[in-house]
Design a protein around this motif. Structure first.
Motif, PDB file in Angstrom:
ATOM      1  N   ILE A  88      -0.984   0.800  -3.220  1.00  0.00           N
ATOM      2  CA  ILE A  88      -0.316  -0.458  -2.905  1.00  0.00           C
ATOM      3  C   ILE A  88      -0.466  -0.745  -1.424  1.00  0.00           C
ATOM      4  CG2 ILE A  88       1.885  -1.698  -2.937  1.00  0.00           C
ATOM      5  CD1 ILE A  88       2.755   0.159  -5.179  1.00  0.00           C
ATOM      6  N   ASN A  89      -0.848  -1.975  -1.114  1.00  0.00           N
ATOM      7  CA  ASN A  89      -0.989  -2.395   0.278  1.00  0.00           C
ATOM      8  C   ASN A  89       0.349  -2.939   0.744  1.00  0.00           C
ATOM      9  OD1 ASN A  89      -1.621  -3.545   2.730  1.00  0.00           O
ATOM     10  ND2 ASN A  89      -3.629  -4.269   2.065  1.00  0.00           N
ATOM     11  N   ASP A  90       1.154  -2.077   1.381  1.00  0.00           N
ATOM     12  CA  ASP A  90       2.498  -2.481   1.819  1.00  0.00           C
ATOM     13  C   ASP A  90       2.461  -3.558   2.883  1.00  0.00           C
ATOM     14  OD1 ASP A  90       4.064  -0.948   0.190  1.00  0.00           O
ATOM     15  OD2 ASP A  90       3.971   0.806   1.487  1.00  0.00           O
ATOM     16  N   SER A  91       1.527  -3.433   3.831  1.00  0.00           N
ATOM     17  CA  SER A  91       1.502  -4.380   4.941  1.00  0.00           C
ATOM     18  C   SER A  91       1.198  -5.780   4.458  1.00  0.00           C
ATOM     19  CB  SER A  91       0.454  -3.939   5.977  1.00  0.00           C
ATOM     20  OG  SER A  91      -0.833  -3.866   5.374  1.00  0.00           O
ATOM     21  N   ARG A  92       0.289  -5.896   3.489  1.00  0.00           N
ATOM     22  CA  ARG A  92      -0.042  -7.219   2.970  1.00  0.00           C
ATOM     23  C   ARG A  92       1.144  -7.816   2.221  1.00  0.00           C
ATOM     24  NH1 ARG A  92      -5.105  -8.734  -1.095  1.00  0.00           N
ATOM     25  NH2 ARG A  92      -4.615 -10.954  -1.265  1.00  0.00           N
ATOM     26  N   LYS A  93       1.825  -6.972   1.437  1.00  0.00           N
ATOM     27  CA  LYS A  93       2.986  -7.459   0.710  1.00  0.00           C
ATOM     28  C   LYS A  93       4.087  -7.909   1.657  1.00  0.00           C
ATOM     29  CE  LYS A  93       6.167  -6.093  -2.942  1.00  0.00           C
ATOM     30  NZ  LYS A  93       6.554  -5.034  -3.878  1.00  0.00           N
ATOM     31  N   SER A  94       4.291  -7.131   2.723  1.00  0.00           N
ATOM     32  CA  SER A  94       5.302  -7.489   3.714  1.00  0.00           C
ATOM     33  C   SER A  94       4.947  -8.791   4.417  1.00  0.00           C
ATOM     34  CB  SER A  94       5.452  -6.353   4.726  1.00  0.00           C
ATOM     35  OG  SER A  94       6.384  -6.694   5.717  1.00  0.00           O
ATOM     36  N   ARG A  95       3.655  -8.956   4.747  1.00  0.00           N
ATOM     37  CA  ARG A  95       3.225 -10.200   5.406  1.00  0.00           C
ATOM     38  C   ARG A  95       3.412 -11.395   4.486  1.00  0.00           C
ATOM     39  NH1 ARG A  95      -1.148  -6.938   7.225  1.00  0.00           N
ATOM     40  NH2 ARG A  95      -2.460  -7.830   5.588  1.00  0.00           N
ATOM     41  N   ASP A  96       3.091 -11.237   3.201  1.00  0.00           N
ATOM     42  CA  ASP A  96       3.248 -12.340   2.256  1.00  0.00           C
ATOM     43  C   ASP A  96       4.717 -12.737   2.122  1.00  0.00           C
ATOM     44  OD1 ASP A  96       0.555 -12.289   1.857  1.00  0.00           O
ATOM     45  OD2 ASP A  96       0.633 -11.167  -0.031  1.00  0.00           O
ATOM     46  N   ILE A 101       9.183 -16.548   3.514  1.00  0.00           N
ATOM     47  CA  ILE A 101      10.476 -16.828   4.128  1.00  0.00           C
ATOM     48  C   ILE A 101      10.329 -17.831   5.263  1.00  0.00           C
ATOM     49  CG2 ILE A 101      12.363 -15.808   5.463  1.00  0.00           C
ATOM     50  CD1 ILE A 101      12.048 -13.274   3.843  1.00  0.00           C
ATOM     51  N   MET A 102       9.264 -17.691   6.078  1.00  0.00           N
ATOM     52  CA  MET A 102       9.043 -18.621   7.184  1.00  0.00           C
ATOM     53  C   MET A 102       8.803 -20.043   6.678  1.00  0.00           C
ATOM     54  SD  MET A 102       9.457 -17.049  10.006  1.00  0.00           S
ATOM     55  CE  MET A 102       8.732 -18.243  11.123  1.00  0.00           C
TER      56      MET A 102
END
Length: 441
Positions: A88-96, A101-102
């Motif tokens: 799982i690509n955590d960083s990509r999920k977090s960025r999405d 939210i933004m």
């Protein structure tokens, strides 16, 4: 040696997790087998490995951080579903998630500004019928929301399971919104226009306090300080253009009553967040659709508004016995027809625009609440205040001569933006820890 922490999620799609105290695993072999629901997942180790295992129905998630050798490690996650194991690509999920939210926060700010400006414009043709506009919006939303809910139900986006959720929380939402409207109207009839936005900053304080008590949220010093600066920035922006003694002249009782009305609003927002979190545990397919919350909440609000109608009509200076005639005249002015429509230029376009934008603002605010938190949605709504103050300095139609920019506007705006930046700032090491604490498959 290895340290293993289990995080039970229950459902595969559920974002809600809780932590169980860490347990130590024996370090006899370089390979460990973890079996959940009779499906094995293999954890390979380096010299020293910290792994976090998330258990879910028919799945297992493994987080591995190798710190052997050079002493630097990187979190990696694998999700085992059936016989397939994928990283799982955590960083990509977090960025999405951050990007979503933004976008939602930006839409809330834009619609919040439009809501404040159009409310002022809508009262130009309905200046003698503000109570009619308030009741038209309240009961109109019930019809529109349930129409949308009906269409989404037949489209399959709203399920029977969502509609069968307990209705007691929705009754509480309607009661809180009705009490907020009643107390806000009573205080708003006495307080000056510049005083209300200043007192509205207590809404952010109530949000933090109620989230701390009922949601168990803990806020860092930079978040608390950032919220404080946002409130100070809005107060400076608004107060710089008003008389210094307006709060004193209004009286302590009415100021406290307005603060209590924002307490009801904050409690309503936190309760809606509790509804979303509880629905995520109850439902098998994510959380409840926001139109279920909007529809039932608005329906029960309309019920309590009807019960409070004699009191509310008196607040607006309309005797209850004359209420039918008042509503008839207000409808004639709103439609801009008949002999009673004199001085109603701009109707029905301006009132309809306000109702549409206000509805969009409520939906966007609830969506932002659904994907973030009550405090984030409150901050987005707060930012719209100084922007609205600035727009009223422009030559808007139907408002006549534009007002001048308050002398402290720039200073207040700078403090507000600084507060937002401080609130959103996260230390790097804290971000790394959050990658473990908030992860789910």
């Amino acid at each position: 040696m290895s340290i293993c922490r289990r995080i039970i999620t229950g459902e595969l799609s559920s974002p809600v997790s809780r932590h169980v105290p860490a347990t130590k695993l024996p370090a006899r072999s370089p390979v460990h087998y973890v079996n959940f629901n009779h499906r094995p997942a293999i954890i390979s180790r380096s010299t020293t490995t910290k792994c976090y295992v998330i258990e879910a129905v028919e799945s297992a998630v493994v987080l591995r951080r190798g710190v052997g050798g050079g002493g630097n490690g990187k979190w990696r996650r694998w999700c085992a579903v059936g016989d397939q194991v994928v990283e799982i690509n955590d960083s990509r999920k977090s960025r999405d998630q951050t990007a979503e939210i933004m976008v939602a926060a930006t839409a809330t700010v834009v619609l919040g500004v439009g809501n404040r400006v159009l409310y002022k414009l809508a009262l130009v043709p309905l200046k003698n019928y503000p109570f009619f506009l308030a009741q038209l919006a309240t009961f109109g939303y019930v019809l529109v929301y349930f129409t949308i809910l009906y269409l989404r139900y037949h489209a399959g986006k709203v399920t029977d399971e969502m509609l069968s959720l307990p209705k007691t929380p929705f009754v509480a939402v309607g009661l809180l919104e009705a009490l907020a409207a009643a107390s806000g109207m009573a205080a708003g009839a006495i307080l000056s226009g510049a005083t209300i936005p200043i007192l509205s900053q207590s809404f952010l304080v109530w949000q933090l306090l109620l989230s701390f008590i009922f949601l168990g949220r803990r806020y860092s010093l930079n978040q608390l300080f950032g919220c404080f600066l946002v409130a100070v920035g809005v107060i400076i922006t608004v107060a710089s253009g008003s008389s210094a003694g307006s709060l004193v002249e209004a009286g302590i009782f009415w100021s406290l009553l307005m603060i209590v009305s924002f307490l009801f609003q904050a409690a309503d927002t936190v309760l809606k967040e509790v509804i979303f979190l509880d629905a995520a545990k109850r439902l098998k397919v994510g959380t409840v659709d926001l139109f279920v919350v909007n529809s039932y909440g608005s329906a029960y609000q309309a019920v309590f508004i009807c019960l409070l109608l004699p009191f509310l009509s008196k607040l607006w200076g309309v005797p209850f016995t004359q209420l039918p005639n008042y509503l008839r005249d207000g409808a004639a002015c709103f439609l801009n027809i008949g002999t009673l429509s004199g001085g109603c230029d701009g109707a029905p376009l301006l009132p309809l625009l306000f109702i549409i934008v206000n509805m969009g603002f409520n939906i966007s605010l609830l969506h932002l609440l659904q994907i973030s938190s009550a405090v984030v949605s409150c901050l987005a709504s707060t930012v719209s205040v100084p922007i609205s103050v600035f727009l009223f300095t422009l030559p808007l139609p139907y408002l006549g001569v534009a007002s001048s920019l308050p002398p402290g506007f720039v200073a207040g705006a700078i403090i507000l933006v600084l507060g937002m930046l401080i609130y959103t700032w996260r230390p790097l090491n804290r971000l790394n820890n959050q990658g473990v604490d908030n992860c789910h498959c």
